[in-house]
Enzyme design. Structure first.
Site, PDB file in Angstrom:
ATOM      1  N   ASN A  18      39.217   9.670 -30.775  1.00  8.53           N
ATOM      2  CA  ASN A  18      38.276   9.970 -29.700  1.00  8.53           C
ATOM      3  C   ASN A  18      37.911  11.450 -29.790  1.00  8.53           C
ATOM      4  OD1 ASN A  18      36.913  10.405 -27.326  1.00  8.53           O
ATOM      5  ND2 ASN A  18      38.663  10.013 -25.973  1.00  8.53           N
ATOM      6  N   TRP A  19      36.692  11.716 -30.253  1.00  5.21           N
ATOM      7  CA  TRP A  19      36.287  13.106 -30.479  1.00  5.21           C
ATOM      8  C   TRP A  19      35.933  13.808 -29.169  1.00  5.21           C
ATOM      9  CZ3 TRP A  19      32.502  12.751 -35.302  1.00  5.21           C
ATOM     10  CH2 TRP A  19      33.206  12.178 -36.372  1.00  5.21           C
ATOM     11  N   LYS A  20      35.819  13.048 -28.086  1.00  3.04           N
ATOM     12  CA  LYS A  20      35.412  13.605 -26.783  1.00  3.04           C
ATOM     13  C   LYS A  20      34.104  14.395 -26.963  1.00  3.04           C
ATOM     14  CE  LYS A  20      40.169  13.349 -25.320  1.00  3.04           C
ATOM     15  NZ  LYS A  20      41.262  13.860 -24.478  1.00  3.04           N
ATOM     16  N   HIS A  45      38.371   5.848 -19.749  1.00 10.35           N
ATOM     17  CA  HIS A  45      39.238   6.981 -20.119  1.00 10.35           C
ATOM     18  C   HIS A  45      39.576   7.773 -18.852  1.00 10.35           C
ATOM     19  CE1 HIS A  45      40.628  10.714 -21.900  1.00 10.35           C
ATOM     20  NE2 HIS A  45      40.803  10.045 -23.023  1.00 10.35           N
ATOM     21  N   GLU A 101      39.620  10.794 -18.277  1.00  9.46           N
ATOM     22  CA  GLU A 101      38.679  11.877 -17.980  1.00  9.46           C
ATOM     23  C   GLU A 101      37.458  11.336 -17.253  1.00  9.46           C
ATOM     24  OE1 GLU A 101      38.575  13.404 -21.977  1.00  9.46           O
ATOM     25  OE2 GLU A 101      40.650  14.068 -21.737  1.00  9.46           O
ATOM     26  N   GLU A 115      47.521   5.764 -21.839  1.00  5.11           N
ATOM     27  CA  GLU A 115      47.400   7.215 -22.006  1.00  5.11           C
ATOM     28  C   GLU A 115      47.872   7.903 -20.732  1.00  5.11           C
ATOM     29  OE1 GLU A 115      44.351   8.345 -25.276  1.00  5.11           O
ATOM     30  OE2 GLU A 115      43.349   8.327 -23.354  1.00  5.11           O
ATOM     31  N   GLY A 123      46.286  16.145 -24.196  1.00  5.76           N
ATOM     32  CA  GLY A 123      45.914  17.526 -24.484  1.00  5.76           C
ATOM     33  C   GLY A 123      46.962  18.552 -24.103  1.00  5.76           C
ATOM     34  N   SER A 130      48.564  13.476 -27.029  1.00  5.52           N
ATOM     35  CA  SER A 130      49.247  14.430 -27.924  1.00  5.52           C
ATOM     36  C   SER A 130      49.865  13.755 -29.152  1.00  5.52           C
ATOM     37  CB  SER A 130      50.292  15.237 -27.148  1.00  5.52           C
ATOM     38  OG  SER A 130      49.672  15.992 -26.125  1.00  5.52           O
ATOM     39  N   GLY A 186      43.153  12.197 -29.659  1.00 10.56           N
ATOM     40  CA  GLY A 186      42.125  13.151 -29.257  1.00 10.56           C
ATOM     41  C   GLY A 186      42.063  14.300 -30.241  1.00 10.56           C
ATOM     42  N   GLY A 187      42.675  15.414 -29.888  1.00  7.41           N
ATOM     43  CA  GLY A 187      42.578  16.659 -30.666  1.00  7.41           C
ATOM     44  C   GLY A 187      42.828  16.492 -32.155  1.00  7.41           C
TER      45      GLY A 187
HETATM   46  P1  13P Z   1      44.967  14.274 -27.176  1.00 13.62           P
HETATM   47  O1  13P Z   1      45.363  13.528 -28.419  1.00 13.62           O
HETATM   48  O2  13P Z   1      44.148  15.507 -27.473  1.00 13.62           O
HETATM   49  O3  13P Z   1      46.139  14.540 -26.283  1.00 13.62           O
HETATM   50  O4  13P Z   1      43.964  13.325 -26.358  1.00 13.62           O
HETATM   51  C1  13P Z   1      44.347  12.016 -26.088  1.00 13.62           C
HETATM   52  C2  13P Z   1      43.186  11.278 -25.547  1.00 13.62           C
HETATM   53  O5  13P Z   1      42.764  11.489 -24.433  1.00 13.62           O
HETATM   54  C3  13P Z   1      42.537  10.298 -26.435  1.00 13.62           C
HETATM   55  O6  13P Z   1      41.632   9.503 -25.731  1.00 13.62           O
END
Ligand code: 13P
Length: 259
Positions: A10-12, A100, A102, A172, A178, A218, A239-240
């Site tokens: 997920n590149w956000k 998600h 967020e 999640e 993050g 993470s 994510g990251g």
């Molecule tokens: P991180 O891997 O950056 O913690 O993000 C997780 C996430 O929200 C994937 O959707």
């Protein structure tokens, strides 16, 4: 039943379309077909990158599925700023993330909105990755399981059992996203088992057996193998660490090796 593992990036809201092209080309150079034998990999760029990424992936036959991070619950109409699931399907998008944390937290998405999006994704022939997870406060208060059961039950009730069996649910925990502090493999296993159990309660044993439950928060190349080595963890939502080819490919390889 043997559930096929899924590793999703997920590149956000990161990487413009030129950076996105660069990243998928780099993935294409590093990923061999052998890396994805027995597991599925998806990348979820921002909407503005999708067409560019689709072209590169299809031209170069890069072994990843195209994903989106969200979509409208409506197919078409007067919904300014929304992106239609019909249009995503036309771009050969296979997986769509819904709910998600967020989106729930920053954009007010309720369980009801998420349920409508799940129906829209399935109606258009795509596979949902529905995100659920508790906050740090809920975890500290001992209500994490209740939170998960509520979110999962609402999501699963939106679909028929066969559709549930084909979807993915990503556990999640909000406190792990993050932050650099992932859930321990034991905690991830416990929560993913709660998720599967909640699926079974609503949609039955076959759906619970088929649904892929991912862990997210993470995830790194170093913690992937142990996480996906848990019996109820069928993959990871990253994510990251999905924003750079070496770390994302490291995660794919770790997930593939840990069987
Ligand atoms: P991180 O891997 O950056 O913690 O993000 C997780 C996430 O929200 C994937 O959707």
């Amino acid at each position: 039943m043997v559930r096929r593992r899924l590793v999703s990036g997920n590149w956000k809201m990161n990487l413009d379309h030129l950076q996105a092209i660069h990243l998928v080309q780099d993935l294409g150079l590093r990923l061999s077909d052998g890396d994805v034998v027995g597991l599925d990999v998806s990348v979820h760029p921002p909407f503005t990158d999708l067409r560019s990424v689709q072209s590169v992936v299809e031209e170069r036959r890069i072994p990843v599925f195209l994903g989106a991070q969200d979509c409208s619950s409506e197919d078409a109409g007067a919904y300014t700023g929304e992106v239609s699931p019909v249009m995503l399907a036309r771009l050969h998008v296979t997986y769509v993330i819904a709910g998600h944390s967020e989106r729930r937290r920053l954009f007010g998405e309720t369980d009801g909105v998420v349920a409508a999006k799940l129906r829209a994704i399935v109606r258009n022939g795509m596979t949902p990755i529905c995100c659920v997870g508790e906050t740090a406060e809920e975890r500290d208060a001992g209500t994490a399981r209740d939170r998960l059961v509520t979110q999962v039950s609402s999501a699963v009730s939106a679909l028929v059992p066969e559709q549930v069996a084909g979807m993915a649910i990503a556990y999640e925990p909000v406190w792990a996203i993050g932050t650099g502090s992932a859930a321990t493999p034991g905690d991830a296993q416990e929560a993913c088992a709660w998720v599967r159990e909640a699926v079974g309660e609503v949609a039955g044993a076959e759906a619970a057996d088929g649904v892929r439950v991912l862990y997210g928060g993470s995830v790194t190349p170093d913690n992937t193998a142990e996480l996906v080595g848990q019996p109820d963890v069928d993959g990871v939502l990253v994510g990251g660490a999905s924003l750079e080819a070496p770390s994302f490919v490291g995660i794919v390889r770790a997930a593939n090796g840990a069987r």
